[in-house]
Design a protein around this motif. Structure first.
Motif, mmCIF file in Angstrom:
data_model
loop_
_atom_site.group_PDB
_atom_site.id
_atom_site.type_symbol
_atom_site.label_atom_id
_atom_site.label_comp_id
_atom_site.label_asym_id
_atom_site.label_seq_id
_atom_site.Cartn_x
_atom_site.Cartn_y
_atom_site.Cartn_z
ATOM 1 N N ALA A 625 9.898 28.637 48.001
ATOM 2 C CA ALA A 625 10.494 27.251 49.090
ATOM 3 C C ALA A 625 10.587 27.556 50.335
ATOM 4 O O ALA A 625 10.871 26.541 50.760
ATOM 5 N N ILE A 626 11.245 28.849 50.539
ATOM 6 C CA ILE A 626 12.313 29.299 51.877
ATOM 7 C C ILE A 626 10.397 28.863 52.911
ATOM 8 O O ILE A 626 11.034 29.043 53.577
ATOM 9 N N GLY A 627 9.586 29.921 52.328
ATOM 10 C CA GLY A 627 8.527 28.859 53.327
ATOM 11 C C GLY A 627 8.575 27.732 54.284
ATOM 12 O O GLY A 627 8.448 27.405 55.289
ATOM 13 N N ALA A 628 8.255 26.881 53.045
ATOM 14 C CA ALA A 628 8.575 24.710 52.909
ATOM 15 C C ALA A 628 9.585 25.059 54.441
ATOM 16 O O ALA A 628 9.205 24.251 54.766
ATOM 17 N N LEU A 629 10.756 25.439 53.359
ATOM 18 C CA LEU A 629 11.637 25.303 53.952
ATOM 19 C C LEU A 629 11.758 25.160 56.058
ATOM 20 O O LEU A 629 12.400 24.603 56.336
ATOM 21 N N ALA A 630 11.503 26.873 55.685
ATOM 22 C CA ALA A 630 11.655 26.714 57.285
ATOM 23 C C ALA A 630 10.560 26.261 58.055
ATOM 24 O O ALA A 630 10.853 26.144 58.919
#
Length: 894
Positions: A625-630
């Motif tokens: 989730a964090i990778g996609a958001l970044a």
């Protein structure tokens, strides 16, 4: 002769989506040109030549020669359009553009004039002059549409139009508008055909032809469908025709599934039938070697000569899920769900996996195109189509190679402003980079920095894996683009929250402490043991209602730009209840910010996190989730920056530079002499330290006495590239020390095999910061400009920023300020503050030089000494090569 598309030529796209070959004229083209001119109607001939009545005189003007630079447009072996200019002594040229009656109004005149202007500008022509008949409204419109700032002078029975050849941004914009319309027109025939023939359709669903035809039938295709198979009378309940020529109605598209050996025969029949679009599933073409490549070229020529467009060969087909079309024209057993993603893949087998994975993640597609060998229709065409397609919200690309990356940069930059583009580019290896002797090239080795910069400048979101692509797609297809890097983490498990916070910091995101009002609001309903600062750890006893209220509370915090909700299912709480509350809270937010979920058992757009008017992407682990958001945050930052174009710099002497380069090329490819290099840099306003050349010991001693002060002595010899490594640089010499230093240098260089060295003397520049600016010019990607820490440690430190040319002032600013060593320029630890803007100015001028002169293949300015009041180049090298010719503006690169 014309040097634009070259004598071999390149295919360009007309406004109706058909192809035309444009090439440079040759001396032996006289009979072709004569046939063209003789066949022109009076209605076309007289206005084109401002009332000229003698066709023989017109032929004299149009004949290719050393003075006349000619471009020809061909279709089916005959000339259908021609453009030429005749250069004058004052570096202007008279220009003529003529298109035959049949092809007028399709944008061919615009193409020819734009290509001719670019070619002329590279040859030192600064302006075109055209004498146009007052009745030739169409030619006047071409000048206007190209965006040239023309001056118009009315004369008796003629209009004299004068315009510059170097207004690239306006010209490119006009080309892109025309090509976008052409791409849309062409792809409509593929993705919305009224009549579709499958040539090689089979009754056996175990074959490719059988499965593909079955998919079209089962998908309830809305147009007229024809089965073509000469061996049977019926295919899956449809009458089978022996040839496409026998089909009873019009056929917009033919999908060809026959052996490669008969594809050409079938394509010829399609041309005679009037088919406009071919999708060739068959393999056995360029992917198998030289024989297949030759077969593929013949297929392309057949399509070009008849005006057909081609997807493939060696592809898996196309899909359009629009309920008004329902075309499932591919041979896998997977049926793509309807959705908002346009997907292009160069790999057929990978396409099958992609469809299956997208279905499992709940990501539907608007359209899917497998381009295979990409002999004609490419990613550039599809991006332009999807940019205007209302059913497509998101564009996904799987790329193995680029055809025309400079065009990709322009069309992707335009489309990215309207909808996200996510791309996987395979092949992060050094194989694509040619060997080079320059510092710039050495730092490119073992790197695909060129592709990174291409994507970054165009706003394309680059990912490394298909899994990461779908993670980002799940977010951007369902959520708004984040407006900042500050996120709130809401969780019922402290460990999951810590993992998410650590991942956020690693990705450059921020997890700020929530403001006091938000914390008080959270404490009002959460357990006294909950953490409310951020991450918000509601502990395991948190209910579904707690998730709803927590999301509502943090969404109102002005410091928060996105929310990540983490749920680890405890025994006492139902996952579906939590999902329902998260979905309800997201729908009720007072402002639109992205909300992501980590439900440990769900991935993608799941049913429990979807409703008719809302969807929330779910990830099995916080890191995804964090990778996609970044990635989405970086895209949002790119969107927030206003569009900026390269600026026109003052004090540039393009014509003088072109003559200098032309003179050097007469000796062949190679490094310019120091005198030539210095003159070229001065033509572009790049400041160079005063340099005196000496060819003997006596000359260098006299020069040292004349210059005076502290001096730098450098050796120059053929094949001597890195002077410091060869002991060919001696610093801080007095005039009296120069003679002895020169004798010692001669001895060192002779021992290393350097014959007949000469010397350069410069005043010593000691107070400043050593920087480096350089470029390497790739024949496909174009110029890549580098800037970084300079001096002898440039390759060791590798503190370098890159940008693809043309470079804007903002690009140059970011290049300099993004360096690790930038604090040295800003007055590190109380030191003096150096002139960083002077470095930016040099970067912009190097970019302008590269854009104006394709023959400049490598350039090193190292060191560039940056002072408190400016900068000047101390050492410099430039290499020129006649073979580096970029693709024409409208070229279809194979």
């Amino acid at each position: 002769m014309s040097r634009g598309p070259g004598e071999s030529g390149a295919d360009v796209v007309l406004e109706d989506g058909s192809l035309v070959r444009v090439r440079g004229g040759r001396a032996e083209d006289g009979s072709l040109i004569e046939s063209f001119v003789r066949a022109l109607s009076d209605h076309t001939f007289y206005p084109s030549f401002a009332g000229e009545t003698d066709r023989g005189e017109a032929l004299r003007r149009l004949a290719p020669s050393d003075e006349n630079h000619v471009l020809l447009a061909e279709r089916e072996g005959r000339v259908i359009g021609l453009a030429t200019y005749h250069k004058r002594e004052d570096d202007t040229a008279e220009v003529w553009v003529v298109v035959n009656d049949e092809f007028r109004g399709r944008g061919l005149g615009t193409i020819l004039l734009g290509e001719l202007a670019e070619s002329a500008n590279s040859e030192g022509v600064v302006a075109f002059e055209a004498v146009v008949s007052p009745e030739n409204d169409e030619m006047l419109r071409v000048f206007r549409d190209l965006g040239f700032p023309a001056s118009i002078k009315a004369e008796p029975k003629a209009i004299r139009v004068t315009f510059p050849t170097s207004v690239r941004q306006q010209t490119l914009a006009a080309f892109d508008r025309r090509e976008a319309n052409a791409a849309i027109a062409a792809l409509e025939k593929f993705l919305r055909p009224q009549g579709l023939a499958v040539i090689g359709a089979s009754h056996d669903p175990r074959t490719i032809g059988g499965m593909l035809f079955k998919n079209i039938v089962d998908g309830e295709y809305k147009g007229s469908l024809y089965a073509v198979n000469p061996k049977v009378s019926v295919v899956q309940g449809f009458p089978a025709y022996r040839s496409v020529l026998d089909c009873q109605g019009p056929v917009d598209q033919a999908i060809i599934v026959v052996p490669a050996s008969v594809v050409l025969e079938v394509a010829d029949e399609c041309a005679r039938k009037g088919v406009k679009a071919l999708t060739v599933i068959s393999s056995g073409f360029a992917e198998i070697g030289e024989h297949g490549a030759a077969l593929q070229q013949r297929l392309v020529e057949t399509c070009r000569e008849s005006g057909m467009r081609l997807i493939g060969p060696n592809c898996m087909g196309i899909v359009n899920t629009d309920p008004l079309v329902r075309l499932n024209g591919q041979f896998s057993s997977q049926k793509p769900a309807e959705g908002r993603i346009g997907f292009m893949s160069q790999s057929g087998a990978l396409g099958i996996t992609v469809i299956d994975h997208a279905n499992r993640l709940g990501l539907g597609m608007s359209t899917f195109v497998s381009v295979g060998n990409k002999a004609d229709i490419s990613g550039n065409d599809l991006i332009q189509y999807w940019e205007s397609d209302e059913r497509t919200r998101l564009i996904l690309l799987y790329l193995e190679a680029f055809g025309n990356p400079r065009k990709f940069s322009r069309v992707a930059r335009s489309a990215s402003r309207k909808k996200p583009i996510i791309a996987v580019k395979s092949g992060r290896s050094p194989a694509g980079f040619r060997a080079t002797q320059s510092h710039t090239g050495a730092m490119l080795a073992a790197s695909d920095v060129t592709v990174d910069e291409l994507f970054r400048q165009a706003g394309v979101i680059r990912v490394d894996t298909l899994g990461e692509m779908f993670d980002v797609a799940s977010l951007l297809v369902s959520q708004p683009v984040p407006r900042g890097r500050r996120i709130a983490i809401v969780t019922n498990a402290g460990g999951a929250g810590i993992l998410a916070a650590d991942a956020a910091e690693g990705q450059g995101l921020q997890v700020p402490e929530l403001d006091l009002q938000t914390q008080d609001r959270l404490r009002s309903f959460l357990s006294p043991y909950a953490g409310v600062r951020n991450p918000v750890d509601m502990i395991a006893s948190a209910t579904a209602a707690d998730y709803s209220r927590a999301i509502e509370a943090v969404s109102n915090d002005p410091q928060i730009d996105a929310i990540v909700a983490l749920f680890v299912p405890p025994v006492s709480v139902n996952s579906e209840d939590v999902a329902k509350k998260i979905l309800e809270a997201t729908k009720a937010l007072n402002r639109r910010i992205p909300v992501l979920a980590t439900f440990m058992a769900y991935h993608g757009i799941s049913e429990i996190l979807s409703a008719n008017d809302a969807e929330i992407p779910s990830y099995p682990f916080p890191e995804g989730a964090i990778g996609a958001l970044a990635k989405a945050v970086s895209y949002g930052e790119w969107l927030s920056r206003p569009v900026e174009e390269p600026i026109e710099l003052e004090g540039i002497q393009r014509e003088r530079a072109a003559k200098l380069i032309s003179g050097s090329l007469s000796r062949g490819a190679g490094w310019l002499t120091p005198d030539e290099t210095e003159e070229l840099l001065r033509c572009y306003g790049i400041p160079v330290v005063k340099t005196v050349r000496a060819n003997s010991l006596d000359e260098v001693v006299r020069a040292a006495a004349e210059i005076g002060g502290k001096l730098v002595l450098k050796g120059v010899a053929e094949g001597l590239v890195h002077k410091s490594d060869a002991g060919a640089v001696v610093l801080d010499l007095s005039p009296e020390q120069v003679g002895m230093a020169a004798r010692d240098m001669l001895t060192r260089l002779s021992k290393q095999g350097f014959a007949s060295p000469s010397f350069l003397l410069q005043p010593m520049v000691s107070k400043g910061v050593e920087m480096f600016v350089g470029l390497t010019n790739d024949p496909i990607f174009g110029p890549l400009v580098a800037c970084g820490a300079g001096g002898t440690l440039v390759e060791l430190l590798k503190d370098v920023a890159f940008r693809l040319s043309p470079i804007t002032p903002r690009d140059a600013n970011q290049m300099v300020r993004g360096l690790r060593t930038f604090p040295l320029l800003e007055g590190y630890r109380g030191g003096p503050k150096y002139d960083a803007r002077s470095v930016e100015e040099v970067i912009l001028r190097v970019s302008a030089l590269a854009e104006d002169h394709q023959a400049v293949t490598e350039l090193d300015l190292n060191p560039l000494m940056v002072r408190t009041d400016g900068a000047s180049v101390v050492d410099f090298r430039v290499r020129v090569e006649d073979s580096v010719l970029r693709l024409p503006l409208g070229a279809k690169k194979r």
